[in-house]
Design a protein around this motif. Structure first.
Motif, PDB file in Angstrom:
ATOM      1  N   HIS A  27      31.182  39.733  46.465  1.00 26.93           N
ATOM      2  CA  HIS A  27      30.172  38.764  46.883  1.00 26.93           C
ATOM      3  C   HIS A  27      29.220  39.404  47.896  1.00 26.93           C
ATOM      4  O   HIS A  27      29.636  40.192  48.741  1.00 26.93           O
ATOM      5  CB  HIS A  27      30.821  37.537  47.519  1.00 26.93           C
ATOM      6  CG  HIS A  27      29.812  36.542  48.013  1.00 26.93           C
ATOM      7  ND1 HIS A  27      29.106  35.719  47.166  1.00 26.93           N
ATOM      8  CD2 HIS A  27      29.362  36.288  49.254  1.00 26.93           C
ATOM      9  CE1 HIS A  27      28.263  34.995  47.882  1.00 26.93           C
ATOM     10  NE2 HIS A  27      28.400  35.314  49.146  1.00 26.93           N
ATOM     11  N   THR A  70      36.334  29.519  40.497  1.00 28.70           N
ATOM     12  CA  THR A  70      37.002  30.686  41.056  1.00 28.70           C
ATOM     13  C   THR A  70      36.028  31.504  41.882  1.00 28.70           C
ATOM     14  O   THR A  70      34.845  31.603  41.569  1.00 28.70           O
ATOM     15  CB  THR A  70      37.586  31.574  39.931  1.00 28.70           C
ATOM     16  OG1 THR A  70      36.538  31.915  39.034  1.00 28.70           O
ATOM     17  CG2 THR A  70      38.709  30.878  39.197  1.00 28.70           C
ATOM     18  N   GLN A  71      36.570  32.093  42.929  1.00 28.01           N
ATOM     19  CA  GLN A  71      35.771  32.947  43.803  1.00 28.01           C
ATOM     20  C   GLN A  71      35.605  34.303  43.129  1.00 28.01           C
ATOM     21  O   GLN A  71      36.573  34.864  42.617  1.00 28.01           O
ATOM     22  CB  GLN A  71      36.494  33.097  45.156  1.00 28.01           C
ATOM     23  CG  GLN A  71      35.785  33.979  46.150  1.00 28.01           C
ATOM     24  CD  GLN A  71      34.503  33.353  46.691  1.00 28.01           C
ATOM     25  OE1 GLN A  71      34.284  32.154  46.573  1.00 28.01           O
ATOM     26  NE2 GLN A  71      33.666  34.156  47.279  1.00 28.01           N
ATOM     27  N   SER A  72      34.411  34.847  43.124  1.00 29.81           N
ATOM     28  CA  SER A  72      34.217  36.152  42.519  1.00 29.81           C
ATOM     29  C   SER A  72      34.842  37.223  43.418  1.00 29.81           C
ATOM     30  O   SER A  72      34.974  37.060  44.627  1.00 29.81           O
ATOM     31  CB  SER A  72      32.729  36.435  42.302  1.00 29.81           C
ATOM     32  OG  SER A  72      32.040  36.409  43.519  1.00 29.81           O
ATOM     33  N   ALA A  73      35.241  38.319  42.803  1.00 28.31           N
ATOM     34  CA  ALA A  73      35.903  39.401  43.535  1.00 28.31           C
ATOM     35  C   ALA A  73      34.932  40.125  44.460  1.00 28.31           C
ATOM     36  O   ALA A  73      35.326  40.662  45.488  1.00 28.31           O
ATOM     37  CB  ALA A  73      36.527  40.377  42.550  1.00 28.31           C
ATOM     38  N   GLU A 128      26.125  42.338  37.522  1.00 31.71           N
ATOM     39  CA  GLU A 128      25.341  41.196  37.055  1.00 31.71           C
ATOM     40  C   GLU A 128      24.822  40.358  38.230  1.00 31.71           C
ATOM     41  O   GLU A 128      23.694  39.876  38.191  1.00 31.71           O
ATOM     42  CB  GLU A 128      26.151  40.341  36.085  1.00 31.71           C
ATOM     43  CG  GLU A 128      26.441  41.042  34.765  1.00 31.71           C
ATOM     44  CD  GLU A 128      25.197  41.568  34.071  1.00 31.71           C
ATOM     45  OE1 GLU A 128      24.207  40.824  33.970  1.00 31.71           O
ATOM     46  OE2 GLU A 128      25.216  42.736  33.626  1.00 31.71           O
ATOM     47  N   LEU A 129      25.639  40.201  39.258  1.00 32.80           N
ATOM     48  CA  LEU A 129      25.199  39.471  40.452  1.00 32.80           C
ATOM     49  C   LEU A 129      24.025  40.201  41.108  1.00 32.80           C
ATOM     50  O   LEU A 129      23.027  39.586  41.486  1.00 32.80           O
ATOM     51  CB  LEU A 129      26.349  39.306  41.447  1.00 32.80           C
ATOM     52  CG  LEU A 129      25.996  38.604  42.765  1.00 32.80           C
ATOM     53  CD1 LEU A 129      25.494  37.182  42.528  1.00 32.80           C
ATOM     54  CD2 LEU A 129      27.201  38.622  43.704  1.00 32.80           C
ATOM     55  N   LYS A 138      37.077  41.628  47.315  1.00 28.32           N
ATOM     56  CA  LYS A 138      38.452  41.133  47.422  1.00 28.32           C
ATOM     57  C   LYS A 138      38.826  40.805  48.871  1.00 28.32           C
ATOM     58  O   LYS A 138      39.889  41.157  49.345  1.00 28.32           O
ATOM     59  CB  LYS A 138      39.436  42.143  46.834  1.00 28.32           C
ATOM     60  CG  LYS A 138      39.273  42.405  45.368  1.00 28.32           C
ATOM     61  CD  LYS A 138      40.140  41.481  44.558  1.00 28.32           C
ATOM     62  CE  LYS A 138      40.021  41.823  43.088  1.00 28.32           C
ATOM     63  NZ  LYS A 138      41.145  41.408  42.310  1.00 28.32           N
ATOM     64  N   GLU A 198      35.435  42.870  36.747  1.00 25.76           N
ATOM     65  CA  GLU A 198      34.992  42.416  38.070  1.00 25.76           C
ATOM     66  C   GLU A 198      33.855  43.300  38.588  1.00 25.76           C
ATOM     67  O   GLU A 198      32.898  42.800  39.196  1.00 25.76           O
ATOM     68  CB  GLU A 198      36.158  42.417  39.057  1.00 25.76           C
ATOM     69  CG  GLU A 198      37.161  41.321  38.774  1.00 25.76           C
ATOM     70  CD  GLU A 198      38.430  41.453  39.587  1.00 25.76           C
ATOM     71  OE1 GLU A 198      39.012  40.396  39.923  1.00 25.76           O
ATOM     72  OE2 GLU A 198      38.863  42.594  39.893  1.00 25.76           O
ATOM     73  N   LEU A 249      39.582  46.517  41.904  1.00 26.05           N
ATOM     74  CA  LEU A 249      38.865  45.686  40.938  1.00 26.05           C
ATOM     75  C   LEU A 249      39.224  46.064  39.511  1.00 26.05           C
ATOM     76  O   LEU A 249      39.638  47.197  39.245  1.00 26.05           O
ATOM     77  CB  LEU A 249      37.347  45.852  41.108  1.00 26.05           C
ATOM     78  CG  LEU A 249      36.732  45.454  42.436  1.00 26.05           C
ATOM     79  CD1 LEU A 249      35.254  45.846  42.462  1.00 26.05           C
ATOM     80  CD2 LEU A 249      36.899  43.968  42.679  1.00 26.05           C
ATOM     81  N   ALA A 291      30.810  42.262  36.793  1.00 24.39           N
ATOM     82  CA  ALA A 291      30.307  40.992  37.334  1.00 24.39           C
ATOM     83  C   ALA A 291      29.498  41.241  38.607  1.00 24.39           C
ATOM     84  O   ALA A 291      28.492  40.563  38.852  1.00 24.39           O
ATOM     85  CB  ALA A 291      31.460  40.034  37.610  1.00 24.39           C
ATOM     86  N   ALA A 292      29.906  42.220  39.412  1.00 23.23           N
ATOM     87  CA  ALA A 292      29.146  42.575  40.613  1.00 23.23           C
ATOM     88  C   ALA A 292      27.780  43.128  40.222  1.00 23.23           C
ATOM     89  O   ALA A 292      26.767  42.822  40.862  1.00 23.23           O
ATOM     90  CB  ALA A 292      29.914  43.600  41.449  1.00 23.23           C
TER      91      ALA A 292
END
Length: 103
Positions: free
Chosen positions: A7, A2-5, A77-78, A42, A71, A67, A74-75
Motif C-alpha cells: 500500500h 481484504t487489505q492489499s499486501a 497495478e496500484l 505486509k 501480490e 510477497l 497488484a502493487a
C-alpha cells in the motif's frame, strides 16, 4: 474487503513550475519515475521510497519481501492506477508508465 499486501498513497500534485525546459506531461513522467513516498509491504513501512524503482524490486524478487508474484503484480497495478491518473492530469498517458516497466 481484504487489505492489499502493498500500500502507498497516490502522488500529490506534480510540482511543475512551468517554463520551457519540459512540457508538463514529459516532466510529470520523469517526476513519477522518481516520486518518493512511504510504501507499506505486509505491514512493514519503507519510508520515503522512490515508488517506481521499489515496485521493480518487488517484481524482480517478491519472496524477498514476503510477497507472492500476484501480490507484487497488484502493487504494479496500484502504481499504474495512481501514477497514471496523475500523469493523465498533466496531458500524459498511462501507457508511458507501462512502457517503463518493460525497460
Amino acid at each position: 474487503m481484504t487489505q492489499s499486501a502493498v500500500h502507498f498513497s497516490g502522488p500529490k500534485k506534480i510540482p511543475y513550475g512551468g517554463g520551457c525546459v519540459l512540457e508538463p506531461a514529459p516532466y510529470a513522467l520523469e517526476y513519477l519515475l522518481k516520486w518518493p513516498t512511504d510504501v507499506t509491504v505486509k505491514g512493514k513501512v519503507y519510508a520515503n521510497k522512490q515508488v517506481f524503482p521499489f515496485i521493480r524490486e518487488l517484481l524482480a524478487d517478491p519472496a524477498r519481501f514476503g510477497l507472492t508474484p500476484a501480490e507484487a503484480q497488484a502493487a504494479r497495478e496500484l502504481y499504474l492506477e495512481l501514477a497514471g491518473q496523475a500523469l493523465e492530469q498533466e496531458g500524459g498517458q498511462r501507457a508511458w508508465l507501462e512502457k517503463e516497466f518493460g525497460r
